[in-house]
Design a protein around this motif. Sequence first.
Motif, PDB file in Angstrom:
ATOM      1  N   TYR A 183      20.418  49.446 -16.416  1.00 42.32           N
ATOM      2  CA  TYR A 183      20.107  50.724 -15.796  1.00 42.32           C
ATOM      3  C   TYR A 183      19.437  50.588 -14.429  1.00 42.32           C
ATOM      4  CZ  TYR A 183      16.011  49.528 -18.656  1.00 42.32           C
ATOM      5  OH  TYR A 183      14.973  48.878 -19.268  1.00 42.32           O
ATOM      6  N   GLY A 184      19.368  49.358 -13.907  1.00 40.79           N
ATOM      7  CA  GLY A 184      18.962  49.164 -12.532  1.00 40.79           C
ATOM      8  C   GLY A 184      17.522  48.802 -12.278  1.00 40.79           C
ATOM      9  N   SER A 185      16.724  48.665 -13.307  1.00 42.85           N
ATOM     10  CA  SER A 185      15.335  48.261 -13.126  1.00 42.85           C
ATOM     11  C   SER A 185      15.260  46.785 -12.768  1.00 42.85           C
ATOM     12  CB  SER A 185      14.534  48.541 -14.394  1.00 42.85           C
ATOM     13  OG  SER A 185      13.188  48.148 -14.243  1.00 42.85           O
ATOM     14  N   THR A 186      14.442  46.433 -11.780  1.00 46.60           N
ATOM     15  CA  THR A 186      14.341  45.050 -11.317  1.00 46.60           C
ATOM     16  C   THR A 186      12.941  44.503 -11.493  1.00 46.60           C
ATOM     17  OG1 THR A 186      13.879  45.756  -9.043  1.00 46.60           O
ATOM     18  CG2 THR A 186      16.178  45.351  -9.630  1.00 46.60           C
ATOM     19  N   ASN A 187      12.871  43.190 -11.657  1.00 49.80           N
ATOM     20  CA  ASN A 187      11.609  42.469 -11.718  1.00 49.80           C
ATOM     21  C   ASN A 187      11.758  41.152 -10.979  1.00 49.80           C
ATOM     22  OD1 ASN A 187       9.397  43.750 -13.504  1.00 49.80           O
ATOM     23  ND2 ASN A 187      11.263  44.073 -14.693  1.00 49.80           N
ATOM     24  N   TYR A 188      10.648  40.678 -10.396  1.00 50.80           N
ATOM     25  CA  TYR A 188      10.659  39.460  -9.611  1.00 50.80           C
ATOM     26  C   TYR A 188       9.456  38.600  -9.936  1.00 50.80           C
ATOM     27  CZ  TYR A 188      14.008  42.020  -6.746  1.00 50.80           C
ATOM     28  OH  TYR A 188      15.093  42.738  -6.307  1.00 50.80           O
ATOM     29  N   ALA A 189       9.656  37.297  -9.850  1.00 52.05           N
ATOM     30  CA  ALA A 189       8.537  36.384  -9.918  1.00 52.05           C
ATOM     31  C   ALA A 189       7.644  36.592  -8.699  1.00 52.05           C
ATOM     32  CB  ALA A 189       9.024  34.941  -9.961  1.00 52.05           C
ATOM     33  N   ASP A 190       6.338  36.417  -8.879  1.00 47.42           N
ATOM     34  CA  ASP A 190       5.408  36.605  -7.773  1.00 47.42           C
ATOM     35  C   ASP A 190       5.749  35.721  -6.573  1.00 47.42           C
ATOM     36  OD1 ASP A 190       2.419  37.134  -9.822  1.00 47.42           O
ATOM     37  OD2 ASP A 190       3.973  38.523  -9.147  1.00 47.42           O
ATOM     38  N   SER A 191       6.263  34.541  -6.834  1.00 46.71           N
ATOM     39  CA  SER A 191       6.549  33.594  -5.772  1.00 46.71           C
ATOM     40  C   SER A 191       7.686  34.027  -4.852  1.00 46.71           C
ATOM     41  CB  SER A 191       6.864  32.217  -6.361  1.00 46.71           C
ATOM     42  OG  SER A 191       7.980  32.285  -7.229  1.00 46.71           O
ATOM     43  N   VAL A 192       8.521  34.954  -5.306  1.00 45.99           N
ATOM     44  CA  VAL A 192       9.659  35.391  -4.499  1.00 45.99           C
ATOM     45  C   VAL A 192       9.596  36.862  -4.131  1.00 45.99           C
ATOM     46  CG1 VAL A 192      11.079  33.640  -5.627  1.00 45.99           C
ATOM     47  CG2 VAL A 192      11.205  36.025  -6.397  1.00 45.99           C
ATOM     48  N   LYS A 193       8.610  37.563  -4.638  1.00 41.91           N
ATOM     49  CA  LYS A 193       8.488  38.996  -4.391  1.00 41.91           C
ATOM     50  C   LYS A 193       8.386  39.274  -2.892  1.00 41.91           C
ATOM     51  CE  LYS A 193       6.407  40.830  -7.723  1.00 41.91           C
ATOM     52  NZ  LYS A 193       5.351  41.215  -8.687  1.00 41.91           N
ATOM     53  N   GLY A 194       9.203  40.199  -2.432  1.00 49.66           N
ATOM     54  CA  GLY A 194       9.234  40.530  -1.016  1.00 49.66           C
ATOM     55  C   GLY A 194      10.211  39.711  -0.211  1.00 49.66           C
ATOM     56  N   ARG A 195      10.721  38.630  -0.773  1.00 48.80           N
ATOM     57  CA  ARG A 195      11.673  37.766  -0.079  1.00 48.80           C
ATOM     58  C   ARG A 195      13.066  37.795  -0.704  1.00 48.80           C
ATOM     59  NH1 ARG A 195      11.022  32.461  -0.146  1.00 48.80           N
ATOM     60  NH2 ARG A 195       9.814  32.410  -2.089  1.00 48.80           N
ATOM     61  N   PHE A 196      13.130  37.929  -2.018  1.00 46.38           N
ATOM     62  CA  PHE A 196      14.405  37.908  -2.738  1.00 46.38           C
ATOM     63  C   PHE A 196      14.746  39.305  -3.235  1.00 46.38           C
ATOM     64  CE2 PHE A 196      14.368  33.210  -4.371  1.00 46.38           C
ATOM     65  CZ  PHE A 196      14.124  32.770  -3.077  1.00 46.38           C
ATOM     66  N   THR A 197      16.033  39.596  -3.301  1.00 44.49           N
ATOM     67  CA  THR A 197      16.507  40.863  -3.834  1.00 44.49           C
ATOM     68  C   THR A 197      17.671  40.618  -4.782  1.00 44.49           C
ATOM     69  OG1 THR A 197      15.880  42.048  -1.810  1.00 44.49           O
ATOM     70  CG2 THR A 197      17.405  43.152  -3.302  1.00 44.49           C
ATOM     71  N   ILE A 198      17.553  41.126  -5.999  1.00 43.32           N
ATOM     72  CA  ILE A 198      18.645  41.033  -6.956  1.00 43.32           C
ATOM     73  C   ILE A 198      19.396  42.365  -6.965  1.00 43.32           C
ATOM     74  CG2 ILE A 198      17.224  41.753  -8.934  1.00 43.32           C
ATOM     75  CD1 ILE A 198      18.868  39.790 -10.663  1.00 43.32           C
ATOM     76  N   SER A 199      20.706  42.290  -7.078  1.00 43.09           N
ATOM     77  CA  SER A 199      21.532  43.483  -7.133  1.00 43.09           C
ATOM     78  C   SER A 199      22.764  43.195  -7.973  1.00 43.09           C
ATOM     79  CB  SER A 199      21.926  43.949  -5.727  1.00 43.09           C
ATOM     80  OG  SER A 199      22.700  42.962  -5.069  1.00 43.09           O
ATOM     81  N   ARG A 200      23.474  44.243  -8.335  1.00 40.78           N
ATOM     82  CA  ARG A 200      24.688  44.062  -9.119  1.00 40.78           C
ATOM     83  C   ARG A 200      25.761  45.029  -8.662  1.00 40.78           C
ATOM     84  NH1 ARG A 200      22.798  44.670 -15.030  1.00 40.78           N
ATOM     85  NH2 ARG A 200      25.048  44.435 -15.487  1.00 40.78           N
ATOM     86  N   ASP A 201      26.997  44.599  -8.797  1.00 43.59           N
ATOM     87  CA  ASP A 201      28.157  45.416  -8.504  1.00 43.59           C
ATOM     88  C   ASP A 201      29.007  45.416  -9.766  1.00 43.59           C
ATOM     89  OD1 ASP A 201      30.535  46.601  -7.687  1.00 43.59           O
ATOM     90  OD2 ASP A 201      30.503  45.657  -5.716  1.00 43.59           O
TER      91      ASP A 201
END
Length: 117
Positions: free
Chosen positions: A54-72
């Motif tokens: 349903y589109g909710s995302t989570n990130y490790a603290d070490s990559v937050k603000g630098r990495f983006t996950i998405s899906r098609d």
Amino acid sequence: QVQLVESGGGLVQPGESLRLSCAASGSGFSTYHMSWYRQGPGQQRELVASITSYGSTNYADSVKGRFTISRDNAKNTVYLQMTVLKPEDTAVYYCNAVRVLIPRQYWGQGTQVTVSS
């Protein structure tokens, strides 16, 4: 059955960007929770980012603000856009899929990301 194939890894300099792709076979992709994990030299495999059906995302603290996950979902593909890469991001990156109903977990073979000093 689900098969996952990662691509997009390579050698980059610190500060540069890279986009990883994970292509999934089979039906039901839009219902899967998708994640990227990584395993650096001598390290345990760790969760980098996840995106639910349903589109909710989570990130490790070490990559937050630098990495983006998405899906098609139309392409049965999940992406990991990595920016401002650092040497500590060097790892094998693995794609993971979790089927929610009648749970089962699937893994890709991984793609190497190397960030030079």
